[in-house]
Design a protein around this motif. Structure first.
Motif, PDB file in Angstrom:
ATOM      1  N   ARG A  74       0.839  -1.198   0.000  1.00 21.55           N
ATOM      2  CA  ARG A  74       0.000   0.000   0.000  1.00 21.55           C
ATOM      3  C   ARG A  74       0.880   1.257   0.000  1.00 21.55           C
ATOM      4  NH1 ARG A  74      -4.080   0.692   4.213  1.00 21.55           N
ATOM      5  NH2 ARG A  74      -5.369   1.539   2.533  1.00 21.55           N
ATOM      6  N   PRO A  75       0.312   2.411  -0.347  1.00 23.72           N
ATOM      7  CA  PRO A  75       1.099   3.654  -0.356  1.00 23.72           C
ATOM      8  C   PRO A  75       1.726   3.946   1.011  1.00 23.72           C
ATOM      9  CG  PRO A  75      -0.985   3.971  -1.481  1.00 23.72           C
ATOM     10  CD  PRO A  75      -1.058   2.612  -0.837  1.00 23.72           C
ATOM     11  N   ALA A  76       2.849   4.635   1.004  1.00 23.75           N
ATOM     12  CA  ALA A  76       3.611   4.869   2.230  1.00 23.75           C
ATOM     13  C   ALA A  76       2.848   5.669   3.277  1.00 23.75           C
ATOM     14  CB  ALA A  76       4.922   5.577   1.884  1.00 23.75           C
ATOM     15  N   ASP A  77       1.908   6.500   2.847  1.00 22.02           N
ATOM     16  CA  ASP A  77       1.199   7.362   3.802  1.00 22.02           C
ATOM     17  C   ASP A  77      -0.064   6.722   4.371  1.00 22.02           C
ATOM     18  OD1 ASP A  77      -0.191   7.388   1.434  1.00 22.02           O
ATOM     19  OD2 ASP A  77      -0.621   9.534   1.470  1.00 22.02           O
ATOM     20  N   THR A  78      -0.302   5.449   4.070  1.00 21.93           N
ATOM     21  CA  THR A  78      -1.479   4.774   4.603  1.00 21.93           C
ATOM     22  C   THR A  78      -1.169   4.139   5.948  1.00 21.93           C
ATOM     23  OG1 THR A  78      -0.924   2.840   3.272  1.00 21.93           O
ATOM     24  CG2 THR A  78      -2.587   4.342   2.393  1.00 21.93           C
ATOM     25  N   LYS A  79      -2.237   3.835   6.690  1.00 16.39           N
ATOM     26  CA  LYS A  79      -2.103   3.371   8.067  1.00 16.39           C
ATOM     27  C   LYS A  79      -1.488   1.974   8.145  1.00 16.39           C
ATOM     28  CE  LYS A  79      -4.819   3.951  12.280  1.00 16.39           C
ATOM     29  NZ  LYS A  79      -6.186   4.227  12.804  1.00 16.39           N
ATOM     30  N   THR A  80      -1.832   1.105   7.205  1.00 24.60           N
ATOM     31  CA  THR A  80      -1.291  -0.248   7.167  1.00 24.60           C
ATOM     32  C   THR A  80      -0.507  -0.451   5.873  1.00 24.60           C
ATOM     33  OG1 THR A  80      -3.414  -0.998   6.281  1.00 24.60           O
ATOM     34  CG2 THR A  80      -3.046  -1.285   8.646  1.00 24.60           C
ATOM     35  N   LYS A  81       0.504  -1.318   5.923  1.00 20.18           N
ATOM     36  CA  LYS A  81       1.445  -1.427   4.812  1.00 20.18           C
ATOM     37  C   LYS A  81       0.997  -2.389   3.713  1.00 20.18           C
ATOM     38  CE  LYS A  81       5.421  -0.335   7.755  1.00 20.18           C
ATOM     39  NZ  LYS A  81       6.710  -0.823   8.316  1.00 20.18           N
ATOM     40  N   TRP A  82       0.159  -3.382   4.083  1.00 22.80           N
ATOM     41  CA  TRP A  82      -0.202  -4.413   3.122  1.00 22.80           C
ATOM     42  C   TRP A  82      -1.708  -4.630   3.096  1.00 22.80           C
ATOM     43  CZ3 TRP A  82       3.602  -6.171   0.018  1.00 22.80           C
ATOM     44  CH2 TRP A  82       4.919  -5.958   0.444  1.00 22.80           C
ATOM     45  N   LYS A  83      -2.200  -4.986   1.924  1.00 19.77           N
ATOM     46  CA  LYS A  83      -3.620  -5.330   1.746  1.00 19.77           C
ATOM     47  C   LYS A  83      -3.666  -6.712   1.086  1.00 19.77           C
ATOM     48  CE  LYS A  83      -8.175  -4.432   1.153  1.00 19.77           C
ATOM     49  NZ  LYS A  83      -8.669  -5.624   0.453  1.00 19.77           N
ATOM     50  N   TYR A  84      -4.308  -7.663   1.795  1.00 24.21           N
ATOM     51  CA  TYR A  84      -4.418  -9.024   1.277  1.00 24.21           C
ATOM     52  C   TYR A  84      -5.718  -9.217   0.500  1.00 24.21           C
ATOM     53  CZ  TYR A  84      -0.437 -11.169   3.681  1.00 24.21           C
ATOM     54  OH  TYR A  84       0.813 -11.533   4.077  1.00 24.21           O
ATOM     55  N   THR A  85      -5.610  -9.968  -0.574  1.00 22.25           N
ATOM     56  CA  THR A  85      -6.798 -10.532  -1.208  1.00 22.25           C
ATOM     57  C   THR A  85      -6.759 -12.027  -0.930  1.00 22.25           C
ATOM     58  OG1 THR A  85      -5.620 -10.806  -3.315  1.00 22.25           O
ATOM     59  CG2 THR A  85      -6.913  -8.800  -3.013  1.00 22.25           C
ATOM     60  N   TYR A  86      -7.922 -12.606  -0.671  1.00 25.13           N
ATOM     61  CA  TYR A  86      -7.990 -14.032  -0.366  1.00 25.13           C
ATOM     62  C   TYR A  86      -9.407 -14.518  -0.576  1.00 25.13           C
ATOM     63  CZ  TYR A  86      -8.915 -11.702   4.183  1.00 25.13           C
ATOM     64  OH  TYR A  86      -9.367 -10.870   5.188  1.00 25.13           O
ATOM     65  N   ARG A  87      -9.629 -15.803  -0.378  1.00 27.25           N
ATOM     66  CA  ARG A  87     -10.976 -16.356  -0.502  1.00 27.25           C
ATOM     67  C   ARG A  87     -11.216 -17.316   0.665  1.00 27.25           C
ATOM     68  NH1 ARG A  87     -10.708 -21.155  -5.172  1.00 27.25           N
ATOM     69  NH2 ARG A  87      -9.274 -22.495  -3.992  1.00 27.25           N
ATOM     70  N   HIS A  88     -12.477 -17.485   1.023  1.00 23.55           N
ATOM     71  CA  HIS A  88     -12.849 -18.498   2.009  1.00 23.55           C
ATOM     72  C   HIS A  88     -12.647 -19.876   1.379  1.00 23.55           C
ATOM     73  CE1 HIS A  88     -14.770 -16.749   5.624  1.00 23.55           C
ATOM     74  NE2 HIS A  88     -14.841 -15.681   4.859  1.00 23.55           N
ATOM     75  N   LEU A  89     -11.961 -20.747   2.078  1.00 21.85           N
ATOM     76  CA  LEU A  89     -11.766 -22.102   1.598  1.00 21.85           C
ATOM     77  C   LEU A  89     -13.030 -22.911   1.880  1.00 21.85           C
ATOM     78  CD1 LEU A  89      -9.565 -23.901   0.312  1.00 21.85           C
ATOM     79  CD2 LEU A  89      -8.913 -24.595   2.620  1.00 21.85           C
ATOM     80  N   ALA A  90     -13.585 -23.511   0.847  1.00 24.93           N
ATOM     81  CA  ALA A  90     -14.822 -24.279   0.996  1.00 24.93           C
ATOM     82  C   ALA A  90     -14.610 -25.494   1.888  1.00 24.93           C
ATOM     83  CB  ALA A  90     -15.329 -24.715  -0.376  1.00 24.93           C
ATOM     84  N   GLY A  91     -15.683 -25.907   2.565  1.00 29.06           N
ATOM     85  CA  GLY A  91     -15.627 -27.106   3.385  1.00 29.06           C
ATOM     86  C   GLY A  91     -15.668 -26.842   4.869  1.00 29.06           C
ATOM     87  N   PHE A  92     -15.629 -25.545   5.260  1.00 29.58           N
ATOM     88  CA  PHE A  92     -15.631 -25.198   6.680  1.00 29.58           C
ATOM     89  C   PHE A  92     -16.812 -24.294   7.053  1.00 29.58           C
ATOM     90  CE2 PHE A  92     -11.281 -26.064   5.392  1.00 29.58           C
ATOM     91  CZ  PHE A  92     -10.850 -26.945   6.371  1.00 29.58           C
ATOM     92  N   GLU A  93     -17.699 -24.070   6.106  1.00 39.22           N
ATOM     93  CA  GLU A  93     -18.782 -23.113   6.304  1.00 39.22           C
ATOM     94  C   GLU A  93     -19.660 -23.436   7.517  1.00 39.22           C
ATOM     95  OE1 GLU A  93     -18.088 -23.514   1.809  1.00 39.22           O
ATOM     96  OE2 GLU A  93     -18.223 -24.834   3.565  1.00 39.22           O
TER      97      GLU A  93
END
Length: 263
Positions: A74-93
């Motif tokens: 993420r940009p240097a002036d933002t509060k957190t450094k990283w933004k994750y993309t992910y998905r819910h793994l099926a089978g645990f709903e």
């Protein structure tokens, strides 16, 4: 439910970050977005297991298993450094929002290797239904986040609406991000419920200093807001008497001099 190789999984022990309670994010349906912001590449294995601390306990709510964990800088002036993309793994709903584990973590450690700690965890309980906003807990026990308030109002949860609309009262907004307080009062036919509906829909509720905070911080200014009740009264209590009660609480809590009250 599917099997998972714990040697390939990391656990996120999501707890209070001095501003938000992750359990509030889960109830509001925003936990996945909230968790995606990280200050480091904390999700370093193939799978992520998310557990959310039940406030004030050693119990943890299972929120899900994720894969395809991809961090973006993420940009240097933002509060957190990283933004994750992910998905819910099926089978645990069927366990999400229902399974509660008991675990005494070491200090404030938030990211642990699953295969290293799983033997120290035990099943506490399995809820009949997915975790959501509970029934009205009583006036003295009310202490809800702005996100939870929005859920209560949106879903028109009957126990909350019935209780809060039955009384007038003096309430407290705690801005936990900026460590400031606001005291307000509610009178009239709709009681506290009608007043709090305005905060659910607009955030600032028409208050001068809260409007200023919104202008400065934008729409996220309510992220640290928590709502509680200081005193209740009959709905027939006159406006003048309620204003006197409100004024007394402002004096006690110093909310004019060191808080968010403008008068």
């Amino acid at each position: 439910m599917r099997d998972l190789d714990l040697r390939k999984a990391k656990i996120h022990l999501a707890g209070f970050n001095q501003v938000e309670e992750p359990i509030d994010e889960f109830i509001a349906g925003t936990f996945d977005e909230w968790q995606s912001y990280q200050n480091a590449k904390n999700f370093s294995r193939e799978y992520l297991i998310s557990l959310i601390q039940m406030p004030g306990t050693k119990r943890w709510l299972f929120a899900g298993v994720y894969d395809q964990l991809a961090p973006t800088k993420r940009p240097a002036d933002t509060k957190t450094k990283w933004k994750y993309t992910y998905r819910h793994l099926a089978g645990f709903e069927e366990l999400e929002g229902r399974l509660i584990l008991e675990y005494a973590r070491s200090g404030r450690q938030a990211y642990v290797y699953a295969d290293k700690v799983v033997h120290d965890m035990r099943v506490h309980s399995l809820r009949a239904k997915r975790m959501t906003v509970g029934d009205f807990p009583g006036f003295k026990a009310v202490d809800i986040s702005h996100r939870t308030l929005k859920v209560i109002v949106k879903e028109q949860i009957d126990s909350w609406r019935s209780a809060l609309s039955s009384v007038a009262g003096v309430y407290l907004i705690s801005d936990r991000e900026h460590h400031m307080l606001y005291v307000g009062s509610a009178t009239g036919e709709g009681g506290i419920w009608a007043r709090w509906e305005t905060y659910a829909h607009g955030g600032h509720g028409g208050n001068v200093r809260l409007k200023a905070l919104e202008a400065e911080k934008g729409s996220v200014f309510t992220n640290g807001f928590y709502f509680s009740i200081l005193e209740i009264a009959d709905k027939n209590t006159g406006e003048k008497q309620m204003m006197q009660l409100e004024s007394e609480w402002k004096r006690r809590l110093l909310t004019r001099d060191a808080g968010l009250n403008g008068n």
